[in-house]
Scaffold this active site. Structure first.
Site, PDB file in Angstrom:
ATOM      1  N   GLU C  75       0.809  -1.221   0.000  1.00 54.07           N
ATOM      2  CA  GLU C  75       0.000   0.000   0.000  1.00 54.07           C
ATOM      3  C   GLU C  75       0.838   1.266   0.000  1.00 54.07           C
ATOM      4  OE1 GLU C  75      -0.696  -2.687   1.711  1.00 54.07           O
ATOM      5  OE2 GLU C  75      -2.790  -3.195   1.334  1.00 54.07           O
ATOM      6  N   HIS C 144     -11.576  -3.985   9.989  1.00 56.41           N
ATOM      7  CA  HIS C 144     -12.214  -3.989   8.664  1.00 56.41           C
ATOM      8  C   HIS C 144     -13.515  -3.195   8.678  1.00 56.41           C
ATOM      9  CE1 HIS C 144      -9.199  -6.751   7.408  1.00 56.41           C
ATOM     10  NE2 HIS C 144      -9.853  -7.297   6.432  1.00 56.41           N
TER      11      HIS C 144
HETATM   12  C1  LIG Z   1      -2.526  -4.603   4.388  1.00 56.92           C
HETATM   13  C2  LIG Z   1      -3.575  -5.396   3.739  1.00 56.92           C
HETATM   14  N1  LIG Z   1      -3.771  -5.269   2.413  1.00 56.92           N
HETATM   15  C3  LIG Z   1      -4.731  -5.989   1.800  1.00 56.92           C
HETATM   16  C4  LIG Z   1      -5.529  -6.837   2.502  1.00 56.92           C
HETATM   17  C5  LIG Z   1      -6.614  -7.656   1.803  1.00 56.92           C
HETATM   18  N2  LIG Z   1      -6.208  -9.045   1.820  1.00 56.92           N
HETATM   19  C6  LIG Z   1      -6.667  -9.902   2.734  1.00 56.92           C
HETATM   20  S1  LIG Z   1      -5.954 -11.387   2.606  1.00 56.92           S
HETATM   21  C7  LIG Z   1      -5.023 -10.905   1.288  1.00 56.92           C
HETATM   22  C8  LIG Z   1      -4.086 -11.865   0.612  1.00 56.92           C
HETATM   23  C9  LIG Z   1      -2.949 -12.236   1.476  1.00 56.92           C
HETATM   24  O1  LIG Z   1      -2.214 -13.229   0.840  1.00 56.92           O
HETATM   25  P1  LIG Z   1      -1.156 -14.105   1.590  1.00 56.92           P
HETATM   26  O2  LIG Z   1      -0.303 -13.238   2.460  1.00 56.92           O
HETATM   27  O3  LIG Z   1      -0.454 -14.931   0.594  1.00 56.92           O
HETATM   28  O4  LIG Z   1      -2.010 -15.029   2.590  1.00 56.92           O
HETATM   29  P2  LIG Z   1      -3.073 -16.149   2.245  1.00 56.92           P
HETATM   30  O5  LIG Z   1      -4.428 -15.524   2.286  1.00 56.92           O
HETATM   31  O6  LIG Z   1      -2.713 -16.726   0.926  1.00 56.92           O
HETATM   32  O7  LIG Z   1      -2.955 -17.134   3.369  1.00 56.92           O
HETATM   33  C10 LIG Z   1      -5.293  -9.604   0.960  1.00 56.92           C
HETATM   34  C11 LIG Z   1      -4.672  -8.887  -0.150  1.00 56.92           C
HETATM   35  C12 LIG Z   1      -5.320  -6.925   3.886  1.00 56.92           C
HETATM   36  N3  LIG Z   1      -6.070  -7.694   4.670  1.00 56.92           N
HETATM   37  N4  LIG Z   1      -4.342  -6.215   4.477  1.00 56.92           N
END
Ligand SMILES: Cc1ncc(C[n+]2csc(CCOP(=O)(O)OP(=O)(O)O)c2C)c(N)n1
Ligand SMILES: Cc1ncc(C[n+]2csc(CCOP(=O)(O)OP(=O)(O)O)c2C)c(N)n1
Ligand SMILES: [Mg+2]
Ligand SMILES: [Mg+2]
Lengths: 362, 319, 362, 319
Positions: C75, C144
């Protein structure tokens, strides 16, 4: 409205010992570190030769580099680390030479520190203190001059304190360190040069009570942080023209002692809130709104907010002067409010009431 | 070419020496972060740039601004807080800008312009431009999260950015070793898939040549590149003076840098007549710039409330 | 106080075409991208199968992956990159599925985007739009659910808009994209499901004017974002007991059309500001403070702010309900204000005025 | 050991299957991010931990919470928003916590707990504890600036943190290749001076053994370590269902992961009797947990305003 059971506002300190604001901060940190081995002080440059204007001088030598250390330039992770330390039972004091840099740490401060206790159902505490300094003058400009405490007052779960005197600097830092919650501790860099009475022993200035720093019946001036000094000077200018201002220092901004402020405004009928920050959605807006809400139907009021001009901080010295309220502009506004007319009066500068001067580079 | 490089180096050095000389008069009410000792990095790299290329820098931006062709009068006037300044007296030493010369911005918050540079490069790429962006920052900036995030983005999108880390070994008074677990900044760029190399910040000709080669590749094929340039700051972090007395670094540490000072070295390589002619021209130009700044007016009071928003009369800003 | 030359508040839109809020946002983006090749839309997951609730659906296909693309989870740098794009003459729309994540981007948004034009003396513009969504219900919880627009209203140099209808969603997004300044565009995720009249052609809803969405003489309700919907419902509950509420949608929060609000409150003498955010140092504080300042000495007022409870957002559904104002609690507060007594009245829920329901996972 | 691992794996799998089953009843009003397919990472690593070791995780935290010994009843009750939940109904699925078991926190903002883990480790270090902290996060989290900043800090201060990147190849619906210029997360750890290795997320025994070895080194000598563990998410990003119909990934991609499903594989290695006994015990435990959650009360209304601050009666929070 003020309840009848209101606690009296804080008395003024009594002691013969004089200390600078810087030394008061340093002394509080040293006493707390000596008292509790869990207290640690860290942040960018806390252990360098300038020692954050002297506020951390001697701490690494006395307590060792594990309890007082400089960090990489990583405000986000260092704030996150501070939270982790606090979760583990340390009581970290994380120091920022400029409050503007907190904008890199908002996620950890507001999404994590302020919310952890609640969102984990009270299973954890985050006893973290964040010291952050507001810069001013000598062309520090857009990114080195902001007072952002209003943003932290907006979010529940973090306390905010902005001491204006060496006495409160020492007592509030001790209270903040002993508090089991995150506390933003706001310092104004021009206040660092001021001196005042400070008892030698440790003491705390707890959240919840403002201090009436001058009694008066005509108008209430609430001055936040460095604007407390300007308000006291403004009161002197006003006294010259026969107006008696009551001056209040809220000290703690969150929680905020609105009882003391409302009790005063109920008497004077007039309020000016002066902040070292923008007024829009800031502390001045909150105080004004609460007074308007609490005194509605009780008495007719005259209200005014003063703070940064609603613009970015410029560097040209003549524009910079216009950006900030000062004792004379506060006095002028107060007189207009009291006399309910645009008098056009601006007091001539009194040598004994000059605002603090500061010579750069910073 | 040597003459051009010398003129640029000498001019920057002399401007900053004049800043330092004028500073105690308190007419420059602006925190100055001098590049004295580090000029060759900006000069060498910028000598390889076209006017249409763009640079982003930091609060330590005098050298970069001048090396990229920023207006000298406007810079000195800006330090004086005058209406004729490059930021009309509203930005000061830390916010030099000259869009006509491709100096797009210099920020007082460490690390911020690294990401801005990548975004600018993205725009250039969408326009099929062969211009490039050069992002200048310090070794300290490489510790900010935005640095790593930006490297990844530049690598992912194959952006035309040349990252130039001016590694002077210190962030304020703290040495790199006290701040970095593995003090190898180029290695981090490689970890994100960006070709990286270490260069000598005193070798102005070498920097120019290497930049030229790298840029011709970037202009043809796109993609970022990374220079970690070792250099040294001879003055205090902020302010006009020397600071060896503070004790955070030994004066001996500076010696090799002084000995190899590129301004002196290059001077020695030029025919005396040519060198003197350059120096005289520069002296006149610098003196004129300070005179211009001194003579210029401060901004009018109304300027406080203009330029907040881009619109007719900035009326929205005034309540 | 309202000047005599006040522009009339905005008229309501007239068209037979009905669109959802989501489609209105999508349509505005598509029209602006078609109109101006410099407009690009990017952000985490804008090009994924869910297309940010559908608001970016079809944009990558129509305009290509260079003009509509997903990003890494970064971000801070992506905001910085957006600023760089804007400096280069693009008009980026940077999308965040949750406003809470803006806390990672505050430095670029407030230290850089909001200040660049000023601190570079007007030499540059940052025509950047940041779309950010406020989440609510289904246990989205502490991190959220935040409405943080107040923090952006605090700082000069960035505009803030929070449309409440599909009509304004489309017009405000177009206006934001064409604006040469940074604009924070606030969407409430529950509004995404609402439908309303939306003309087919492009149009803008410019900064500077609020909309009076219902006329009434007894009390002024100012409803921000999703609370506009609750205020209109509250007005219906109030009509059932003979109270006529005037409802105002500020639409743009910065700059804020205080003339329309003050003109209304001067007539009704009563104001409730309802925000989908904390009230402390928030938009509700600002509006309340400005009304109190501007109408002082003009008429006696009754004021109230409503918003998030001053706590962290809980996930248990019963607590979550208590966290938010709703049509019935707004109506109850308004009646008490009008009758100047604690009536204890809470209207029985009318099926036709139920608040939007939402079924998870999100 | 196999039996213990199987119990843990099977238990987590069954709890999440029950969550998915109960979800359509709308009694779990909480966004659930299931670990189905990824359980072996948490189970393998946590099996090597002591109760006094501490873990930090993410919103995808059910498996970690249970593998580290978090209370099952309290977890299910938390998903139901009940007063008996591990966060007293205030946190939901994304904010599981069990300080007694060393589950220190799981955050809904990607990346945040990585830094918290390092801070916790700093505290352990100052206390000369031989406990360690394990930080679990996804491949997406490695793109956040806080990741890089934290690696540097952990390396610089030689902190006892084991970083475990659960690389399931996706952040929501976006593949790693679409997000990372060089999709090699372990390489970044190395760039910051942290020893790093790639491991197979289906090999629960291998994970346990490797973790044991690494931790004994860390407990003796300090210093961080990094695992990039390749794994696969079988359900949708959030919610109870499957999502191959969305089209962002092919069902074929999941096949090898299903074939090598560690729950099945381990089941096959246990004597049938032992396996059935474990399964029966787990089924009873799971059923009891859901019954407990269903029967538990919602928090009292007054709970809205408690736990904001730590102090007598939380009076300050109520104006
Ligand atoms: C700082 C932030 N940016 C965006 C999001 C939205 N978001 C929630 S889960 C996610 C994906 C995260 O991917 P990863 O770290 O690979 O974890 P996974 O869900 O695959 O276990 C995103 C972009 C968030 N929660 N926090
Ligand atoms: C985000 C941020 N953190 C801290 C500071 C305070 N600060 C100003 S300059 C500086 C050192 C930067 O070091 P480096 O990047 O190496 O640049 P140099 O000054 O050596 O050219 C620091 C810590 C800042 N301006 N911004
Ligand atoms: Mg440096
Ligand atoms: Mg993933």
């Amino acid at each position: 409205m003020p309840s009848p059971a209101v606690k009296p506002p804080r008395p003024a300190p009594k002691t013969d010992r004089t200390l600078s604001f810087v030394d008061a901060v340093r002394e509080a940190a040293e006493l707390e570190m000596a008292r509790d081995p869990n207290v640690i002080v860290f942040g960018l440059d806390v252990d360098d030769p300038k020692a954050i204007q002297g506020t951390t001088r001697g701490l690494p030598e006395r307590f060792g580099p594990e309890r007082c250390f400089g960090t990489p330039l990583s405000e986000d992770a260092m704030t996150g680390a501070a939270i982790g330390m606090a979760l583990a039972g340390l009581r970290p004091v994380h120091v920022h030479i400029r409050m503007d840099f907190l904008l890199l740490a908002m996620n950890q401060l507001l999404n994590v520190a302020a919310k952890s206790r609640y969102m984990y159902g009270g299973r954890v505490n985050v006893p973290l203190v964040v010291r952050a300094m507001i810069g001013k003058s000598w062309g520090q400009g857009a990114q080195h001059s902001q007072g952002l405490h209003g943003m932290f007052m907006h979010v529940p779960g973090i306390k905010v304190v902005a001491p204006a005197t060496p006495y409160d600097a020492k007592g509030c830092l001790a209270a903040a360190v002993r508090d089991d919650n995150p506390v933003l501790y706001v310092e104004h860099r021009l206040l660092h040069f001021t001196k005042g009475p400070v008892p030698e022993a440790a003491y705390t200035v707890e959240p919840g009570k403002a201090r009436v720093t001058r009694r008066g019946a005509d108008v209430t001036l609430v001055g936040i942080s460095s604007m407390q000094v300007e308000c006291l000077r403004a009161a002197a200018y006003l006294a010259d023209v026969g107006i008696e201002a009551e001056v209040i220092d809220p000290i703690w901004l969150s929680p905020l002692d609105m009882d003391t402020i409302c009790e005063s405004v109920e008497r004077t009928g007039r309020l000016i809130v002066v902040d070292t920050a923008w007024t829009n959605c800031g502390a001045a807006a909150e105080i004004t709104a609460q007074v308007a809400e609490r005194l509605q139907g009780i008495r007719d009021l005259r209200l005014k907010r003063m703070g940064f001009a609603p613009t970015t901080c410029p560097t040209a010295p003549n524009l910079e002067d216009l950006f900030y309220p000062n004792a004379r502009t506060v006095a002028a506004a107060a007189r207009d409010l009291v006399e309910d007319v645009k008098t056009g009066w601006l007091p001539a500068e009194r040598a004994d009431l000059k605002s603090i001067e500061f010579k750069g580079p910073f | 070419m040597l003459a051009r490089l010398y003129r640029s180096l000498y001019r920057i050095r002399r401007v900053e020496e004049e800043v330092a000389r004028a500073y105690p008069t308190d007419k420059i009410k602006s925190p100055v972060h001098l590049s004295i000792g580090q000029e060759a990095v900006s000069v060498g790299v910028c000598a390889a740039l076209r006017p249409t290329d763009v640079v982003f820098g930091t609060y330590r931006g005098h050298a970069l601004y001048l090396a990229k062709g920023g207006d000298l009068n406007a810079m000195v006037a800006e330090l004086y807080g005058k209406a004729t300044g490059c930021a009309r007296g509203k930005g000061g030493s830390m916010h030099l800008v000259d869009t006509a010369a491709g100096v797009m911005g210099t920020s007082a918050v460490v690390g911020t312009t690294i990401a801005n540079a990548a975004g600018y490069a993205y725009a250039l790429k969408t326009r099929r431009s062969d211009a490039v962006v050069v992002s200048f920052f310090g070794d300290g900036a490489s510790e900010e999260g935005v640095f790593a995030e930006t490297l990844n983005f530049a690598s992912l999108k194959s952006l035309p950015v040349l990252f130039v880390c001016e590694n002077n070994g210190y962030a304020i008074h703290t040495s790199q070793a006290k701040r970095q677990g593995r003090p190898d900044i180029a290695a981090r760029a490689e970890a994100y898939g960006i070709p990286a190399e270490r260069l000598d910040g005193n070798d102005v000709v070498g920097l120019l040549e290497r930049t030229r080669t790298v840029l011709s590749g970037m202009r043809a094929l796109g993609g970022p590149h990374f220079f970690e340039v070792k250099t040294y700051r001879l003055r205090e972090h902020v302010g006009p003076g020397r600071d060896f007395a503070l004790g955070y670094r030994a004066e001996a540490e500076a010696e090799p840098w002084v000995t190899n000072d590129p301004v002196q070295k290059l001077a020695a390589r030029l025919p005396a007549g040519e060198r003197v002619a350059i120096e005289q021209e520069v002296e006149a130009e610098v003196a004129a710039a300070f005179a211009f700044a001194e003579a210029s007016p401060f901004p009018a009071a109304g300027e406080l409330m203009t330029d907040i928003y881009q619109e007719a009369g900035d009326a929205l800003a005034c309540r």
